[in-house]
Design a protein around this motif. Structure first.
Motif, PDB file in Angstrom:
ATOM      1  N   GLY A 131       2.444   1.834  14.244  1.00 55.76           N
ATOM      2  CA  GLY A 131       3.675   1.458  14.914  1.00 55.76           C
ATOM      3  C   GLY A 131       4.906   1.564  14.050  1.00 55.76           C
ATOM      4  O   GLY A 131       5.990   1.158  14.445  1.00 55.76           O
ATOM      5  N   GLY A 132       4.770   2.123  12.862  1.00 54.72           N
ATOM      6  CA  GLY A 132       5.898   2.274  11.957  1.00 54.72           C
ATOM      7  C   GLY A 132       5.875   3.637  11.314  1.00 54.72           C
ATOM      8  O   GLY A 132       5.449   4.615  11.915  1.00 54.72           O
ATOM      9  N   ALA A 133       6.315   3.696  10.078  1.00 50.72           N
ATOM     10  CA  ALA A 133       6.362   4.961   9.357  1.00 50.72           C
ATOM     11  C   ALA A 133       5.951   4.750   7.909  1.00 50.72           C
ATOM     12  O   ALA A 133       6.142   3.677   7.344  1.00 50.72           O
ATOM     13  CB  ALA A 133       7.765   5.552   9.409  1.00 50.72           C
ATOM     14  N   ALA A 134       5.383   5.797   7.336  1.00 50.49           N
ATOM     15  CA  ALA A 134       5.070   5.836   5.911  1.00 50.49           C
ATOM     16  C   ALA A 134       5.910   6.949   5.308  1.00 50.49           C
ATOM     17  O   ALA A 134       6.106   7.989   5.927  1.00 50.49           O
ATOM     18  CB  ALA A 134       3.588   6.113   5.695  1.00 50.49           C
ATOM     19  N   VAL A 135       6.423   6.740   4.097  1.00 46.96           N
ATOM     20  CA  VAL A 135       7.306   7.704   3.448  1.00 46.96           C
ATOM     21  C   VAL A 135       6.809   7.935   2.023  1.00 46.96           C
ATOM     22  O   VAL A 135       6.469   6.990   1.316  1.00 46.96           O
ATOM     23  CB  VAL A 135       8.761   7.182   3.411  1.00 46.96           C
ATOM     24  N   ARG A 136       6.785   9.215   1.625  1.00 46.86           N
ATOM     25  CA  ARG A 136       6.376   9.534   0.249  1.00 46.86           C
ATOM     26  C   ARG A 136       7.199  10.691  -0.290  1.00 46.86           C
ATOM     27  O   ARG A 136       7.821  11.453   0.449  1.00 46.86           O
ATOM     28  CB  ARG A 136       4.888   9.877   0.185  1.00 46.86           C
ATOM     29  N   ASP A 137       7.196  10.823  -1.607  1.00 46.69           N
ATOM     30  CA  ASP A 137       7.879  11.906  -2.311  1.00 46.69           C
ATOM     31  C   ASP A 137       6.971  13.130  -2.271  1.00 46.69           C
ATOM     32  O   ASP A 137       5.830  13.080  -2.734  1.00 46.69           O
ATOM     33  CB  ASP A 137       8.140  11.470  -3.751  1.00 46.69           C
ATOM     34  N   THR A 138       7.470  14.231  -1.751  1.00 46.17           N
ATOM     35  CA  THR A 138       6.678  15.454  -1.644  1.00 46.17           C
ATOM     36  C   THR A 138       6.196  15.932  -3.007  1.00 46.17           C
ATOM     37  O   THR A 138       5.080  16.415  -3.136  1.00 46.17           O
ATOM     38  CB  THR A 138       7.503  16.569  -0.968  1.00 46.17           C
ATOM     39  N   LYS A 139       7.045  15.800  -4.029  1.00 46.79           N
ATOM     40  CA  LYS A 139       6.701  16.292  -5.362  1.00 46.79           C
ATOM     41  C   LYS A 139       5.748  15.379  -6.120  1.00 46.79           C
ATOM     42  O   LYS A 139       5.142  15.794  -7.094  1.00 46.79           O
ATOM     43  CB  LYS A 139       7.968  16.466  -6.189  1.00 46.79           C
ATOM     44  N   ASP A 140       5.638  14.119  -5.705  1.00 44.19           N
ATOM     45  CA  ASP A 140       4.812  13.153  -6.437  1.00 44.19           C
ATOM     46  C   ASP A 140       3.949  12.355  -5.457  1.00 44.19           C
ATOM     47  O   ASP A 140       4.048  11.139  -5.376  1.00 44.19           O
ATOM     48  CB  ASP A 140       5.697  12.225  -7.261  1.00 44.19           C
ATOM     49  N   ARG A 141       3.109  13.045  -4.738  1.00 46.44           N
ATOM     50  CA  ARG A 141       2.263  12.402  -3.732  1.00 46.44           C
ATOM     51  C   ARG A 141       1.323  11.373  -4.333  1.00 46.44           C
ATOM     52  O   ARG A 141       0.969  10.397  -3.681  1.00 46.44           O
ATOM     53  CB  ARG A 141       1.480  13.461  -2.970  1.00 46.44           C
ATOM     54  N   ALA A 142       0.933  11.583  -5.581  1.00 45.14           N
ATOM     55  CA  ALA A 142       0.015  10.650  -6.243  1.00 45.14           C
ATOM     56  C   ALA A 142       0.652   9.284  -6.471  1.00 45.14           C
ATOM     57  O   ALA A 142      -0.051   8.297  -6.672  1.00 45.14           O
ATOM     58  CB  ALA A 142      -0.455  11.230  -7.571  1.00 45.14           C
ATOM     59  N   ALA A 143       1.967   9.191  -6.408  1.00 43.45           N
ATOM     60  CA  ALA A 143       2.662   7.921  -6.615  1.00 43.45           C
ATOM     61  C   ALA A 143       2.491   6.979  -5.429  1.00 43.45           C
ATOM     62  O   ALA A 143       2.827   5.808  -5.523  1.00 43.45           O
ATOM     63  CB  ALA A 143       4.144   8.158  -6.870  1.00 43.45           C
ATOM     64  N   TRP A 176       1.380  13.815   7.929  1.00 44.26           N
ATOM     65  CA  TRP A 176       2.594  13.925   7.134  1.00 44.26           C
ATOM     66  C   TRP A 176       3.397  15.154   7.560  1.00 44.26           C
ATOM     67  O   TRP A 176       2.852  16.203   7.839  1.00 44.26           O
ATOM     68  CB  TRP A 176       2.259  14.066   5.656  1.00 44.26           C
ATOM     69  N   ARG A 177       4.734  15.008   7.582  1.00 38.62           N
ATOM     70  CA  ARG A 177       5.619  16.150   7.826  1.00 38.62           C
ATOM     71  C   ARG A 177       6.842  16.000   6.952  1.00 38.62           C
ATOM     72  O   ARG A 177       7.265  14.889   6.643  1.00 38.62           O
ATOM     73  CB  ARG A 177       6.004  16.267   9.291  1.00 38.62           C
ATOM     74  N   LYS A 178       7.391  17.133   6.549  1.00 37.60           N
ATOM     75  CA  LYS A 178       8.568  17.107   5.686  1.00 37.60           C
ATOM     76  C   LYS A 178       9.803  16.762   6.500  1.00 37.60           C
ATOM     77  O   LYS A 178       9.970  17.226   7.622  1.00 37.60           O
ATOM     78  CB  LYS A 178       8.758  18.439   4.994  1.00 37.60           C
ATOM     79  N   SER A 179      10.664  15.976   5.928  1.00 34.93           N
ATOM     80  CA  SER A 179      11.910  15.590   6.567  1.00 34.93           C
ATOM     81  C   SER A 179      12.828  16.800   6.696  1.00 34.93           C
ATOM     82  O   SER A 179      13.031  17.535   5.735  1.00 34.93           O
ATOM     83  CB  SER A 179      12.608  14.512   5.737  1.00 34.93           C
ATOM     84  N   SER A 180      13.384  16.999   7.878  1.00 35.96           N
ATOM     85  CA  SER A 180      14.316  18.107   8.068  1.00 35.96           C
ATOM     86  C   SER A 180      15.606  17.876   7.292  1.00 35.96           C
ATOM     87  O   SER A 180      16.298  18.818   6.933  1.00 35.96           O
ATOM     88  CB  SER A 180      14.629  18.295   9.557  1.00 35.96           C
ATOM     89  N   ARG A 181      15.948  16.640   7.007  1.00 34.81           N
ATOM     90  CA  ARG A 181      17.162  16.310   6.251  1.00 34.81           C
ATOM     91  C   ARG A 181      17.046  16.664   4.779  1.00 34.81           C
ATOM     92  O   ARG A 181      18.051  16.748   4.088  1.00 34.81           O
ATOM     93  CB  ARG A 181      17.496  14.822   6.374  1.00 34.81           C
ATOM     94  N   THR A 227      15.263  17.160  -3.659  1.00 35.24           N
ATOM     95  CA  THR A 227      14.536  15.919  -3.395  1.00 35.24           C
ATOM     96  C   THR A 227      14.001  15.976  -1.977  1.00 35.24           C
ATOM     97  O   THR A 227      14.764  16.031  -1.019  1.00 35.24           O
ATOM     98  CB  THR A 227      15.446  14.693  -3.555  1.00 35.24           C
ATOM     99  N   ARG A 228      12.706  15.992  -1.860  1.00 39.77           N
ATOM    100  CA  ARG A 228      12.079  16.123  -0.550  1.00 39.77           C
ATOM    101  C   ARG A 228      11.162  14.946  -0.283  1.00 39.77           C
ATOM    102  O   ARG A 228      10.463  14.474  -1.161  1.00 39.77           O
ATOM    103  CB  ARG A 228      11.284  17.419  -0.479  1.00 39.77           C
ATOM    104  N   VAL A 229      11.191  14.498   0.940  1.00 37.60           N
ATOM    105  CA  VAL A 229      10.305  13.414   1.354  1.00 37.60           C
ATOM    106  C   VAL A 229       9.474  13.863   2.540  1.00 37.60           C
ATOM    107  O   VAL A 229       9.843  14.774   3.273  1.00 37.60           O
ATOM    108  CB  VAL A 229      11.084  12.127   1.721  1.00 37.60           C
ATOM    109  N   GLU A 230       8.330  13.204   2.688  1.00 38.85           N
ATOM    110  CA  GLU A 230       7.466  13.421   3.834  1.00 38.85           C
ATOM    111  C   GLU A 230       7.322  12.104   4.577  1.00 38.85           C
ATOM    112  O   GLU A 230       7.333  11.035   3.968  1.00 38.85           O
ATOM    113  CB  GLU A 230       6.081  13.907   3.385  1.00 38.85           C
ATOM    114  N   VAL A 231       7.181  12.194   5.869  1.00 35.65           N
ATOM    115  CA  VAL A 231       7.067  11.022   6.723  1.00 35.65           C
ATOM    116  C   VAL A 231       5.803  11.146   7.553  1.00 35.65           C
ATOM    117  O   VAL A 231       5.475  12.219   8.065  1.00 35.65           O
ATOM    118  CB  VAL A 231       8.293  10.907   7.654  1.00 35.65           C
TER     119      VAL A 231
END
Length: 66
Positions: free
Chosen positions: A30-42, A10-15, A21-25
């Motif tokens: 062969g694709g991508a997974a995306v999650r909310d940095t503040k609510d990883r348990a979701a 996982w890495r934080k989005s530079s955008r 509101t922060r996301v991690e990718v």
């Protein structure tokens, strides 16, 4: 997309670095997974490589500013 593994790179989005509101990718199957940095348990959602490339292209073209 069926996921048989959990992303471990996982890495934080530079955008989202200077916003509340922060996301991690993470790369996965062969694709991508995306999650909310503040609510990883979701959990996270996944995209195919084609979907992710289209999304990144749209972000870079600033197509999400209203």
């Amino acid at each position: 997309m069926t996921v048989s593994q959990t992303p471990g790179n996982w890495r934080k989005s530079s955008r989202s670095a200077n916003t509340s509101t922060r996301v991690e990718v993470g790369s996965i199957g062969g694709g991508a997974a995306v999650r909310d940095t503040k609510d990883r348990a979701a959990g996270y959602f996944t995209t195919t490589g084609t979907q992710w490339s289209a999304f990144i292209g749209a972000v870079k073209a600033d197509r999400f500013h209203g």
